[in-house]
Design a protein around this motif. Structure first.
Motif, PDB file in Angstrom:
ATOM      1  N   VAL A 236       0.973  -1.266  -0.173  1.00 39.90           N
ATOM      2  CA  VAL A 236      -0.284   0.198   0.233  1.00 39.90           C
ATOM      3  C   VAL A 236       0.707   1.139  -0.009  1.00 39.90           C
ATOM      4  O   VAL A 236       2.035   1.192   0.253  1.00 39.90           O
ATOM      5  CB  VAL A 236      -0.957  -0.022   1.217  1.00 39.90           C
ATOM      6  CG1 VAL A 236      -2.039  -1.141   1.111  1.00 39.90           C
ATOM      7  CG2 VAL A 236      -0.070  -0.185   2.505  1.00 39.90           C
ATOM      8  N   THR A 239      -1.535   7.909   0.868  1.00 37.77           N
ATOM      9  CA  THR A 239      -2.497   8.324   1.992  1.00 37.77           C
ATOM     10  C   THR A 239      -3.063   6.993   2.590  1.00 37.77           C
ATOM     11  O   THR A 239      -3.330   7.038   3.734  1.00 37.77           O
ATOM     12  CB  THR A 239      -3.672   9.030   1.360  1.00 37.77           C
ATOM     13  OG1 THR A 239      -3.345  10.381   0.857  1.00 37.77           O
ATOM     14  CG2 THR A 239      -4.600   9.361   2.486  1.00 37.77           C
ATOM     15  N   GLU A 240      -3.243   5.931   1.519  1.00 41.69           N
ATOM     16  CA  GLU A 240      -3.739   4.758   2.322  1.00 41.69           C
ATOM     17  C   GLU A 240      -2.916   4.069   3.170  1.00 41.69           C
ATOM     18  O   GLU A 240      -3.419   3.724   4.272  1.00 41.69           O
ATOM     19  CB  GLU A 240      -4.242   3.806   1.054  1.00 41.69           C
ATOM     20  CG  GLU A 240      -4.765   2.351   1.765  1.00 41.69           C
ATOM     21  CD  GLU A 240      -4.941   1.657   0.389  1.00 41.69           C
ATOM     22  OE1 GLU A 240      -5.400   0.427   0.670  1.00 41.69           O
ATOM     23  OE2 GLU A 240      -4.519   1.921  -0.641  1.00 41.69           O
ATOM     24  N   LYS A 241      -1.703   4.285   2.765  1.00 45.27           N
ATOM     25  CA  LYS A 241      -0.680   3.668   3.985  1.00 45.27           C
ATOM     26  C   LYS A 241      -0.304   4.346   5.138  1.00 45.27           C
ATOM     27  O   LYS A 241      -0.314   3.890   6.053  1.00 45.27           O
ATOM     28  CB  LYS A 241       0.832   3.760   3.167  1.00 45.27           C
ATOM     29  CG  LYS A 241       1.802   3.004   3.829  1.00 45.27           C
ATOM     30  CD  LYS A 241       3.036   2.967   3.261  1.00 45.27           C
ATOM     31  CE  LYS A 241       4.169   2.257   4.141  1.00 45.27           C
ATOM     32  NZ  LYS A 241       5.312   2.137   3.495  1.00 45.27           N
ATOM     33  N   TYR A 243      -3.119   6.130   6.579  1.00 34.94           N
ATOM     34  CA  TYR A 243      -4.032   5.823   7.534  1.00 34.94           C
ATOM     35  C   TYR A 243      -3.757   4.210   7.944  1.00 34.94           C
ATOM     36  O   TYR A 243      -4.246   4.111   9.159  1.00 34.94           O
ATOM     37  CB  TYR A 243      -5.235   6.148   6.816  1.00 34.94           C
ATOM     38  CG  TYR A 243      -5.745   7.560   6.904  1.00 34.94           C
ATOM     39  CD1 TYR A 243      -6.285   7.890   8.067  1.00 34.94           C
ATOM     40  CD2 TYR A 243      -5.601   8.314   5.850  1.00 34.94           C
ATOM     41  CE1 TYR A 243      -6.843   9.388   8.442  1.00 34.94           C
ATOM     42  CE2 TYR A 243      -6.095   9.551   5.774  1.00 34.94           C
ATOM     43  CZ  TYR A 243      -6.583  10.171   7.070  1.00 34.94           C
ATOM     44  OH  TYR A 243      -6.850  11.508   7.111  1.00 34.94           O
ATOM     45  N   LEU A 244      -3.121   3.380   7.250  1.00 32.86           N
ATOM     46  CA  LEU A 244      -3.147   2.121   7.921  1.00 32.86           C
ATOM     47  C   LEU A 244      -2.091   2.145   8.960  1.00 32.86           C
ATOM     48  O   LEU A 244      -2.292   1.420   9.950  1.00 32.86           O
ATOM     49  CB  LEU A 244      -2.612   1.211   6.699  1.00 32.86           C
ATOM     50  CG  LEU A 244      -2.760  -0.205   6.906  1.00 32.86           C
ATOM     51  CD1 LEU A 244      -4.176  -0.667   7.119  1.00 32.86           C
ATOM     52  CD2 LEU A 244      -1.974  -1.298   5.693  1.00 32.86           C
ATOM     53  N   LEU A 476     -15.900   7.130   3.915  1.00 32.11           N
ATOM     54  CA  LEU A 476     -14.358   6.732   4.319  1.00 32.11           C
ATOM     55  C   LEU A 476     -14.063   7.620   5.309  1.00 32.11           C
ATOM     56  O   LEU A 476     -13.084   7.342   6.155  1.00 32.11           O
ATOM     57  CB  LEU A 476     -13.820   7.217   3.053  1.00 32.11           C
ATOM     58  CG  LEU A 476     -12.248   6.974   3.224  1.00 32.11           C
ATOM     59  CD1 LEU A 476     -11.864   5.349   3.363  1.00 32.11           C
ATOM     60  CD2 LEU A 476     -11.628   7.473   1.684  1.00 32.11           C
ATOM     61  N   ARG A 480     -12.114   6.335   8.774  1.00 27.47           N
ATOM     62  CA  ARG A 480     -10.555   6.806   9.154  1.00 27.47           C
ATOM     63  C   ARG A 480     -10.729   7.523  10.582  1.00 27.47           C
ATOM     64  O   ARG A 480      -9.787   7.245  11.102  1.00 27.47           O
ATOM     65  CB  ARG A 480     -10.166   7.768   8.157  1.00 27.47           C
ATOM     66  CG  ARG A 480      -9.786   6.981   6.750  1.00 27.47           C
ATOM     67  CD  ARG A 480      -9.330   7.872   5.736  1.00 27.47           C
ATOM     68  NE  ARG A 480      -8.713   7.167   4.452  1.00 27.47           N
ATOM     69  CZ  ARG A 480      -8.366   7.673   3.423  1.00 27.47           C
ATOM     70  NH1 ARG A 480      -8.580   8.973   3.253  1.00 27.47           N
ATOM     71  NH2 ARG A 480      -7.964   6.842   2.543  1.00 27.47           N
TER      72      ARG A 480
END
Length: 559
Positions: A236, A239-241, A243-244, A476, A480
């Motif tokens: 990933v 931004t996805e990473k 938030y992960l 979403l 988050r």
């Protein structure tokens, strides 16, 4: 019939004794199991707590809690860093919230009465008892999987039992048989008194880490070294990473929500109040760091062996005996490793779940349930919740870990605020065991409206995210926002409860900056505490409880 009912009631009512050994009555707020720990049972030292946290973290679920981050797309080192960061925060919060237990030797359900009221405290107690029961079931599933691997290594025919459980279950029909066996063994160990379990803690540490390092060395050799998989890139990005990473950082904190809330249950056995600090602030995160590294290394090596990531080390063990790998050498290795994991899973259940659930269930109906009875009620209910449906995939496991955090975080925030800002370290112990009209913690008919209002407002911002975890669609942004659920709920509860108390001060609120914890010579060492309609303390009748409380409040100002 009337005689039979009277006999049954007499058998069920908890029997208590006073200091002279004479029978004493119990009521719905007090029995000997939830009274301050007697001095003779305060035997846990700095070494005990230091080793305890190595033992408490030594379980199978911690091996794959961090590796689930890899399963979701993080690198091994990112998953480990997230896990460590969350656990450092958890260790500090446990030390804060457990201080009252270490100082006054009272369990979590009794501590709750200071901020929630004697009857209002039943709600947070019920919340925490429910989570302990579910976690008991989850750890039982993990222990069951270990037991199955052990039996599979010895009896190959167990793998031929037809599976009727379906794809949504983490356990097959053969493993369900093992679940029942594991459950019975776990119940047998519940007979051992908690203060006498120190030696079992030490043994568990040695057994667990010996098995884990043995598994690591074995899987390393099968994988052909470490270079192939130590630096596996993340799947990933952007931004996805980000938030992960945030998700798994605070998941590392939320995973220990039950430990944070029930810290008093474990610290009540401390010989001295400060004996718990090194274990919680240093031993706990360091032990978790080591286990996270071991779990991620083991999981990462599965890619080189099988071509896919196996995040559950117990499934990994069983896969090492598939087909041509079912050799005497592999079977012996799997048998010894899995047997060690079975032992560690049993005592993880006891130390992490049964003790807290026993205290909670006993407090919910103190007249009829002792802590030991609570142990067995927890064991029965943990079977009834069908926990084998919570561990079938990494995604379901992560959802389970994060789903309950908003409720426990609000409870912890209220407890910490009450002890440090409202009471300034002073608790009137006899008053915690009574709903008498003159009690310091009576509030409104035994309920504190400030605590309930705080709880609802602290839970509200994250409730939509919680529903999303349960399957309700959410935007979403809400999803988050839920990544921050634990620290957000904790801080909101802490701040709101303080504001409510400033606006409407409860009886006994300390408005100055003095710290009012008693000195060591002022500790209450009695087994029996004053309560409504109950016994006497040091010869003082319960009718004089208002005088006792008034004098205690005056004395606290001089400490």
């Amino acid at each position: 019939m009337g005689y039979d009912l009277a006999w049954l009631h007499d058998r069920l009512v908890v029997k208590g004794v006073d200091h002279d050994g004479h029978p004493s009555p119990v009521d719905m707020l007090d029995n000997y199991s939830i009274r301050p720990t007697p001095k003779k049972d305060r035997t846990w030292t700095q070494l005990t707590y230091f080793v305890f946290w190595w033992s408490a973290t030594a379980n199978v679920s911690n091996l794959y809690s961090a590796s689930t981050g890899m399963a979701m797309g993080l690198t091994m080192w990112e998953a480990i860093a997230c896990s460590l960061g969350g656990q450092l925060l958890a260790g500090c919060l446990m030390a804060l919230n457990g201080r009252a237990g270490a100082m006054y030797h009272i369990p979590f359900p009794v501590l709750c009465r200071s901020s929630w009221g004697p009857w209002g405290a039943l709600w947070p107690t019920f919340n925490r008892a429910a989570m302990s029961i579910v976690w008991n079931g989850v750890n039982s599933v993990q222990g069951t999987q270990c037991l199955y691997v052990f039996l599979h290594a010895i009896f190959p025919s167990i793998a031929n039992i037809p599976n009727k459980m379906g794809s949504k279950s983490a356990l097959t029909s053969a493993q369900m048989i093992c679940f029942f066996i594991f459950w019975l063994i776990n119940c047998l160990f519940l007979i051992v008194p908690v203060p006498k379990m120190k030696s079992l803690i030490y043994i568990k540490v040695v057994v667990y880490f010996a098995a884990t390092f043995a598994m690591l060395g074995w899987t390393f050799s099968l994988a052909g070294g470490t270079a192939k998989y130590l630096n596996t890139p993340s799947t990933v990005h952007g931004t996805e990473k980000s938030y992960l990473i945030i998700k798994f950082l605070f998941l590392g904190l939320a995973t220990y929500g039950t430990f944070i809330s029930n810290a008093a249950d474990l610290q009540r056995y401390a010989r001295k109040p400060n004996d718990v600090l090194i274990g919680q602030i240093i031993s706990f995160p360091v032990a978790n760091l080591l286990i996270a590294v071991l779990g991620n290394l083991i999981a990462a090596s599965s890619k080189a062996i099988f071509g896919e990531l196996i995040w559950n080390p117990v499934v990994f063990l069983d896969r090492l005996m598939e087909g041509e790998r079912y050799t005497p050498r592999n079977r012996a290795a799997c048998a010894f490793i899995s047997l060690a994991f079975v032992y560690s899973s049993i005592f993880s259940n006891i130390f992490e779940n049964s003790i807290s659930a026993g205290n909670d269930i006993s407090a919910l109906m103190a007249r009829y349930i002792t802590v030991k009875r609570g142990f067995f009620i927890c064991a029965v209910l943990s079977y009834a919740v069908c926990p084998w449906y919570l561990l079938s995939t990494a995604e379901i496991f992560v959802t389970f870990l994060s789903s309950y955090q908003i409720f426990l975080s609000a409870i912890a925030g209220i407890l910490i605020c009450d002890y440090y800002l409202i009471r300034r370290g002073f608790l009137d112990i006899p008053a915690l065991y009574t709903a008498h009209s003159g009690s310091l913690y009576r509030y409104f008919y035994g309920f504190n409206p400030r605590a309930f209002a705080t709880y609802l407002l602290a839970v509200a911002p994250n409730f939509h995210g919680f529903l999303n975890q349960m399957g309700v669609q959410a935007p979403l942004g809400i999803q988050r926002l839920y990544y921050f659920a634990y620290p957000m709920g904790l801080c909101i509860a802490f701040g709101l409860y303080y504001l409510f108390c400033l606006a409407s001060a409860p009886v006994g609120m300390k408005r100055d900056a003095s710290w009012n914890e008693p000195g060591a010579e002022d500790h209450l060492d009695e087994d029996n505490v004053a309560r409504e309609g109950g016994i006497a303390i040091e010869g003082i009748a319960i009718e004089d409880i208002a005088i006792i409380e008034k004098e205690a409040m005056v004395a606290s100002k001089r400490v």
